[in-house]
Design a protein around this motif. Structure first.
Motif, PDB file in Angstrom:
ATOM      1  N   THR A  50      31.782  56.098  -8.414  1.00  0.00           N
ATOM      2  CA  THR A  50      31.430  56.936  -7.260  1.00  0.00           C
ATOM      3  C   THR A  50      31.004  58.329  -7.670  1.00  0.00           C
ATOM      4  OG1 THR A  50      33.014  55.726  -5.885  1.00  0.00           O
ATOM      5  CG2 THR A  50      32.256  57.854  -5.064  1.00  0.00           C
ATOM      6  N   ASN A  51      31.693  58.890  -8.645  1.00  0.00           N
ATOM      7  CA  ASN A  51      31.472  60.284  -8.996  1.00  0.00           C
ATOM      8  C   ASN A  51      31.598  60.494 -10.500  1.00  0.00           C
ATOM      9  OD1 ASN A  51      30.878  62.915  -8.218  1.00  0.00           O
ATOM     10  ND2 ASN A  51      33.028  63.517  -8.155  1.00  0.00           N
ATOM     11  N   PRO A  82      26.149  61.444  -6.295  1.00  0.00           N
ATOM     12  CA  PRO A  82      27.534  61.871  -6.471  1.00  0.00           C
ATOM     13  C   PRO A  82      27.718  63.354  -6.153  1.00  0.00           C
ATOM     14  CG  PRO A  82      26.455  61.631  -8.591  1.00  0.00           C
ATOM     15  CD  PRO A  82      25.500  61.100  -7.583  1.00  0.00           C
TER      16      PRO A  82
END
Length: 298
Positions: free
Chosen positions: A156-157, A113
């Protein structure tokens, strides 16, 4: 090593189980529970094995890719994406990780990430059904200092969650409380650990909010992984090395949970309960040792 099932009382299943360990990561999904890593006190080494439990048998899952052996690691099931998310952990005597690994049901994948929490071990993680994200709180840094930051994983992050009030990071335990519809954190009040009372906090869009405990003066040596929430509808379950407790909303309910080590222990109940309709937590305590109950009220 044995596997025990609680359904109003503890029952030893007498089946082949993962090797004995401490400091492992564990989480529960819709059909399976998962265990990864930990520390083998007999071999004095970190473990990197991965197990699943389907309600009847344990299965050792071997994948093409996998996190390295580590302990004091944590993971949570991402109910929105159907994946297991693992973060950090201690990989050596003085090394901690900031890696994010995701198990998709077939293989582990290392995610990279753009933003990530600092390296740590001993943190708490759970899935927040309100946010649709995995929440991470606290832990210990590479230098041994305690952390009290909060992070969210969206698949995702990682992003940091700001809060005007910051819980302490001493042995954090985190779970989704279906009764309160909130990610709920339980910690000790200070670094003295089990010699101090516990605190509870709920996470909202404004950050952390302290929750008053319905019973004051109780001091229990709870372990960092000793919490379970969803799909338990009545609140949260807390466990120490011997007993199981319930943190419920409103009036406390007397239920015979039993001792995780001594099922035949004497039944006892705490003497002070929240009033009917109170908005505070109640702690139901049964089958506790008399000496420990007396000491906790000193």
């Amino acid at each position: 090593v044995d596997t025990l099932r609680w359904a109003g009382a503890w029952t030893a299943l007498g089946i082949p189980s993962p090797p004995l360990r401490i400091g492992e990561a564990a989480c529960t999904g819709p059909t399976h529970a998962f265990v990864f890593g930990g520390f083998d006190n007999n071999l004095f080494s970190a473990l990197g094995d991965f197990w699943s439990w389907n309600g009847a048998v344990w299965t050792n899952i071997v994948t093409a890719n996998a996190p390295s052996a580590r302990f004091d690691v944590e993971m949570a099931f991402d109910w929105g994406r159907g994946e297991v998310v693992l973060f950090g952990g201690a990989t050596g005597s003085a090394a901690v990780s900031n890696e994010t690994w995701v198990f998709d049901g077939t293989n582990w994948n290392l995610r990279l990430p753009a933003t990530s929490p600092p390296a740590r071990s001993g943190q708490a993680m759970t899935y927040d059904f309100g946010r649709g994200q995995v929440i991470l709180f606290g832990g210990g840094s590479a230098t041994g200092g305690g952390l009290a930051d909060t992070w969210a994983w969206d698949g995702t992050n990682w992003s940091m969650i700001a809060s005007s009030v910051t819980p302490n990071g001493v042995a954090p335990m985190l779970a989704w409380d279906a009764s309160r519809q909130a990610a709920t954190l339980v910690t000790w009040q200070s670094a003295l650990g089990f010699l101090t009372p516990i605190q509870a906090w709920t996470l909202s869009g404004q950050g952390w909010t302290p929750v008053g405990l319905g019973v004051t003066g109780l001091r229990w040596p709870l372990g960092p992984d000793g919490i379970a929430g969803f799909p338990y509808a009545k609140g949260l379950l807390l466990a120490d090395s011997r007993n199981l407790y319930s943190l419920s909303v409103g009036q406390a309910e007397l239920e015979h949970y039993g001792s995780s080590c001594t099922p035949g222990a004497t039944d006892l109940t705490a003497g002070e309960w929240p009033r009917l309709g109170a908005a505070s937590f109640g702690i139901d305590v049964v089958r506790a040792e008399l000496r420990r109950l007396q000491e906790s009220l000193l």
